[in-house]
Design a protein around this motif. Structure first.
Motif, PDB file in Angstrom:
ATOM      1  N   GLY A 147     -29.467 -11.876  14.941  1.00  0.00           N
ATOM      2  CA  GLY A 147     -28.893 -10.562  14.644  1.00  0.00           C
ATOM      3  C   GLY A 147     -28.502 -10.430  13.181  1.00  0.00           C
ATOM      4  O   GLY A 147     -28.288 -11.417  12.481  1.00  0.00           O
ATOM      5  N   LEU A 148     -28.445  -9.206  12.727  1.00  0.00           N
ATOM      6  CA  LEU A 148     -28.089  -8.923  11.345  1.00  0.00           C
ATOM      7  C   LEU A 148     -26.854  -8.027  11.304  1.00  0.00           C
ATOM      8  O   LEU A 148     -26.766  -7.062  12.063  1.00  0.00           O
ATOM      9  N   PRO A 149     -25.904  -8.330  10.448  1.00  0.00           N
ATOM     10  CA  PRO A 149     -24.737  -7.455  10.316  1.00  0.00           C
ATOM     11  C   PRO A 149     -25.168  -6.055   9.883  1.00  0.00           C
ATOM     12  O   PRO A 149     -25.790  -5.908   8.836  1.00  0.00           O
ATOM     13  N   PRO A 150     -24.873  -5.042  10.695  1.00  0.00           N
ATOM     14  CA  PRO A 150     -25.301  -3.664  10.339  1.00  0.00           C
ATOM     15  C   PRO A 150     -24.395  -3.070   9.264  1.00  0.00           C
ATOM     16  O   PRO A 150     -23.581  -2.188   9.525  1.00  0.00           O
ATOM     17  N   ILE A 151     -24.557  -3.559   8.044  1.00  0.00           N
ATOM     18  CA  ILE A 151     -23.666  -3.171   6.944  1.00  0.00           C
ATOM     19  C   ILE A 151     -23.728  -1.677   6.681  1.00  0.00           C
ATOM     20  O   ILE A 151     -22.697  -1.007   6.543  1.00  0.00           O
ATOM     21  N   ILE A 152     -24.942  -1.135   6.604  1.00  0.00           N
ATOM     22  CA  ILE A 152     -25.084   0.284   6.279  1.00  0.00           C
ATOM     23  C   ILE A 152     -24.522   1.188   7.378  1.00  0.00           C
ATOM     24  O   ILE A 152     -23.784   2.136   7.078  1.00  0.00           O
ATOM     25  N   PRO A 153     -24.822   0.921   8.679  1.00  0.00           N
ATOM     26  CA  PRO A 153     -24.204   1.750   9.732  1.00  0.00           C
ATOM     27  C   PRO A 153     -22.677   1.698   9.710  1.00  0.00           C
ATOM     28  O   PRO A 153     -22.013   2.706   9.944  1.00  0.00           O
ATOM     29  N   TYR A 154     -22.115   0.507   9.414  1.00  0.00           N
ATOM     30  CA  TYR A 154     -20.657   0.395   9.315  1.00  0.00           C
ATOM     31  C   TYR A 154     -20.121   1.230   8.152  1.00  0.00           C
ATOM     32  O   TYR A 154     -19.003   1.762   8.216  1.00  0.00           O
ATOM     33  N   ALA A 155     -20.917   1.310   7.091  1.00  0.00           N
ATOM     34  CA  ALA A 155     -20.481   2.046   5.900  1.00  0.00           C
ATOM     35  C   ALA A 155     -20.695   3.550   6.031  1.00  0.00           C
ATOM     36  O   ALA A 155     -20.120   4.322   5.252  1.00  0.00           O
ATOM     37  N   ALA A 156     -21.494   3.966   7.014  1.00  0.00           N
ATOM     38  CA  ALA A 156     -21.869   5.383   7.144  1.00  0.00           C
ATOM     39  C   ALA A 156     -20.666   6.332   7.207  1.00  0.00           C
ATOM     40  O   ALA A 156     -20.664   7.365   6.523  1.00  0.00           O
ATOM     41  N   PRO A 157     -19.609   6.040   8.012  1.00  0.00           N
ATOM     42  CA  PRO A 157     -18.462   6.962   8.042  1.00  0.00           C
ATOM     43  C   PRO A 157     -17.802   7.144   6.673  1.00  0.00           C
ATOM     44  O   PRO A 157     -17.393   8.244   6.319  1.00  0.00           O
ATOM     45  N   VAL A 158     -17.722   6.043   5.918  1.00  0.00           N
ATOM     46  CA  VAL A 158     -17.134   6.116   4.575  1.00  0.00           C
ATOM     47  C   VAL A 158     -18.016   6.971   3.671  1.00  0.00           C
ATOM     48  O   VAL A 158     -17.522   7.795   2.886  1.00  0.00           O
ATOM     49  N   MET A 159     -19.328   6.792   3.796  1.00  0.00           N
ATOM     50  CA  MET A 159     -20.265   7.554   2.975  1.00  0.00           C
ATOM     51  C   MET A 159     -20.148   9.052   3.254  1.00  0.00           C
ATOM     52  O   MET A 159     -20.088   9.865   2.322  1.00  0.00           O
ATOM     53  N   PHE A 160     -20.088   9.422   4.528  1.00  0.00           N
ATOM     54  CA  PHE A 160     -19.975  10.843   4.857  1.00  0.00           C
ATOM     55  C   PHE A 160     -18.612  11.404   4.449  1.00  0.00           C
ATOM     56  O   PHE A 160     -18.507  12.573   4.067  1.00  0.00           O
ATOM     57  N   ALA A 161     -17.574  10.565   4.501  1.00  0.00           N
ATOM     58  CA  ALA A 161     -16.256  10.999   4.040  1.00  0.00           C
ATOM     59  C   ALA A 161     -16.293  11.276   2.532  1.00  0.00           C
ATOM     60  O   ALA A 161     -15.697  12.253   2.048  1.00  0.00           O
ATOM     61  N   LEU A 162     -17.000  10.439   1.794  1.00  0.00           N
ATOM     62  CA  LEU A 162     -17.122  10.637   0.348  1.00  0.00           C
ATOM     63  C   LEU A 162     -17.959  11.872   0.024  1.00  0.00           C
ATOM     64  O   LEU A 162     -17.685  12.577  -0.949  1.00  0.00           O
ATOM     65  N   VAL A 163     -18.993  12.130   0.839  1.00  0.00           N
ATOM     66  CA  VAL A 163     -19.777  13.358   0.673  1.00  0.00           C
ATOM     67  C   VAL A 163     -18.875  14.568   0.841  1.00  0.00           C
ATOM     68  O   VAL A 163     -18.915  15.518   0.042  1.00  0.00           O
TER      69      VAL A 163
END
Length: 280
Positions: A15-31
């Motif tokens: 398995g791979l740590p889903p770094i980008i999916p975890y970061a998605a809420p922060v990214m949309f908050a910044l948008v």
């Protein structure tokens, strides 16, 4: 050190740590924050149709990545298993892998601007006349074939898990540099790392800015290979031949369609080759 040869099944089990999916809420908050700041400063930072086109392109890319995950793993493992050596999965191997990946990304990015075939995988990212966080979502659906540019990282012996973690970090780094609200940073940072100022230049169609600043995380490659340009005059964003569409499918495939049209009229292999691998 005896190398452990891997299979796709083993890699999938790790398995791979889903770094980008975890970061998605922060990214949309910044948008959302950037959009609100634009309203507060009475600046036209976001165009509704442009934003939704970028979002549709980005979400489709997530689905495509999931669908081709096995093929991507298989490609990486083929070259990783091809060589008898391996780089130990220590903390320093992540740093070294980031540098190697960043070097590969520089050349993949540069070639994508210098050869029309590869430009077709990348033009979607440049077609917006806006410059904001959502532009980072606009990644062509055919960009996944650029994995071939990372073969050196696999042949170097980096464990595929190390590679994919570092590559997610590299992709995530791209998000914050797509904004006009972060001006120039202190000189030591501007000298080593790609910053919003550097990347604004890259997205601009001003004559002095064209085909500059290909760096992904480190701007030192541009300084070494002569493609660096500091931000001076105000950037004008987009591509030299505007698309004038907000249709996500057209934004992704318009250059491919133009290529096929030109090839159908080429009349010779020499002209076909020039169409595919000449400058856009």
């Amino acid at each position: 050190m005896v190398k452990e040869y891997l299979t796709v099944e083993q890699l999938d089990q790790i398995g791979l740590p889903p770094i980008i999916p975890y970061a998605a809420p922060v990214m949309f908050a910044l948008v959302l924050g950037e959009w609100a700041l634009g309203l507060y400063k009475k600046r036209n930072v976001y165009h509704n149709k442009d934003f939704w086109a970028a979002t549709a392109i980005g979400l489709t890319n997530v689905i495509i990545s999931a669908l081709i995950k096995v093929a991507t793993f298989g490609f990486a493992l083929f070259f990783y298993n091809l060589v008898p050596w391996t780089v130990p999965s220590k903390w320093w191997s992540y740093v070294l892998c980031l540098i190697v990946i960043d070097f590969c990304r520089y050349w993949a990015h540069r070639i994508a601007h210098e050869q029309r075939f590869w430009w077709a995988t990348h033009v979607t990212h440049h077609s917006s006349k806006q410059y904001n966080f959502s532009v980072s979502f606009r990644l062509g659906w055919t960009q996944h074939i650029k994995i071939i540019f990372f073969i050196p990282a696999f042949l170097a012996g980096f464990h595929p898990v190390v590679f994919f973690i570092c590559h997610q970090i590299e992709v995530l780094y791209q998000f914050w540099i797509h904004t006009e609200f972060i001006r120039k940073l202190p000189k030591p940072i501007e000298y080593i790392f790609v910053t919003p100022s550097h990347h604004r230049v890259h997205h601009a169609i001003n004559d002095k800015y064209l085909d500059k600043n290909y760096g992904s995380t480190l701007v030192i490659w541009d300084r070494i290979f002569g493609t660096f340009q500091p931000e001076e005059e105000r950037p004008i964003y987009g591509i030299t031949k505007p698309v004038n569409s907000f249709n996500p499918v057209y934004l992704v495939f318009h250059e491919w369609m133009d290529i096929f049209k030109d090839i159908s009229k080429a009349g010779s292999l020499k002209k076909t080759f020039k169409i595919l691998f000449g400058r856009p």
